[in-house]
Enzyme design. Sequence first.
Site, short mmCIF file in Angstrom:
data_model
loop_
_atom_site.label_atom_id
_atom_site.label_comp_id
_atom_site.label_asym_id
_atom_site.label_seq_id
_atom_site.Cartn_x
_atom_site.Cartn_y
_atom_site.Cartn_z
N CYS A 18 74.46 -14.87 19.33
CA CYS A 18 75.50 -15.61 19.32
C CYS A 18 76.88 -16.36 19.89
O CYS A 18 77.35 -16.90 20.08
CB CYS A 18 76.62 -15.28 18.25
SG CYS A 18 75.36 -13.76 16.19
N CYS A 50 78.33 -11.76 22.55
CA CYS A 50 77.02 -11.12 21.90
C CYS A 50 76.07 -12.31 22.35
O CYS A 50 76.35 -13.12 21.64
CB CYS A 50 76.75 -10.70 20.11
SG CYS A 50 77.49 -9.35 19.60
N CYS A 85 77.22 -8.79 10.27
CA CYS A 85 77.00 -7.23 11.60
C CYS A 85 78.21 -7.45 11.91
O CYS A 85 78.25 -6.20 13.00
CB CYS A 85 75.79 -9.13 12.57
SG CYS A 85 75.37 -8.60 13.64
N CYS A 86 78.98 -8.74 12.56
CA CYS A 86 80.85 -7.88 13.00
C CYS A 86 81.55 -7.23 12.37
O CYS A 86 82.19 -6.10 13.09
CB CYS A 86 80.79 -9.58 13.50
SG CYS A 86 80.95 -10.57 14.44
N CYS A 93 85.74 -13.31 15.50
CA CYS A 93 84.84 -11.95 15.38
C CYS A 93 85.37 -11.23 13.92
O CYS A 93 84.55 -9.96 12.74
CB CYS A 93 84.00 -11.16 16.24
SG CYS A 93 85.81 -10.36 17.34
S1 SF4 Z 1 78.20 -12.07 17.21
FE1 SF4 Z 1 76.74 -11.66 16.11
S2 SF4 Z 1 75.41 -10.30 16.50
FE2 SF4 Z 1 77.55 -9.46 18.51
S3 SF4 Z 1 78.40 -8.07 16.21
FE3 SF4 Z 1 78.52 -10.96 15.85
S4 SF4 Z 1 77.18 -10.92 14.01
FE4 SF4 Z 1 76.86 -9.71 15.12
#
Ligand code: SF4
Length: 237
Positions: free
Chosen positions: A204, A201, A119-120, A227
């Site tokens: 998280c 985010c 996701c990151c 991240c």
């Molecule tokens: S911090 Fe969490 S929601 Fe944001 S990009 Fe990374 S995994 Fe995705």
Amino acid sequence: MTEAAITEHRFDAALQALSGYDDVELLSKAMGEIFPDRISVVSAFGAESAVVLDMVARIDRKIPILFVDTGKHFKETLEYRDMLIDRLRLEDVRSIGPAQDKIAGDQTGLLHQTNTDACCEIRKVIPLEEALSEFDCWITGRKRFQGGSRSTLATAEADGPTRLKLNPLANWSPARIDAYFDNYGLPRHPLWFKGYASIGCGPCTGLPTEAGDSRSGRWSGLGKTECGIHRYGSQAA
Ligand code: SF4
């Protein structure tokens, strides 16, 4: 000399020229003398972001500021971003985010629940890498007191083979950060008043889970502390 060797030599010389400087002096030298028009700030408009933003605004309000809009930020962060743009009269804040083809692998928007690294990567790392391609140097707000891989942070470091990264607050303490907010009357992030010490985010980010560890509320319980945008690092001199 090959092009790669010329680039390496140029960045070695810049690193040497910047060594021994920090906070405003470091920023003034980098923004005014070494990388004019080729330097940017990366900001999450989080709990302590206003300090670096205020410093750069006092030098040049036109400096590009990159905000990675992951689509997962707290609404309070977006409101705080807009308020700081107005308050500090920042003239070139760029909200960058993942391209549609990149988030095709996260159609439900819930990838963070099963694979935070992936996701990151698509929401932060790839968009930022693309945006940074036009710059030779970028500025962060990281501090050594945040611990982990940041505990040996240098004020100026290589960011891969073709860029430098500056951490003007690397040597600062939490008390010095607080004093800067007070001295310059800077507004705090709305969630700071609710105890959030490090803000990324929404899915998280939680309240700190360990006293004295401001980032312990990030990816809490997952063994993840960064991240991925800070792939390269250096040790403090
Ligand atoms: S911090 Fe969490 S929601 Fe944001 S990009 Fe990374 S995994 Fe995705």
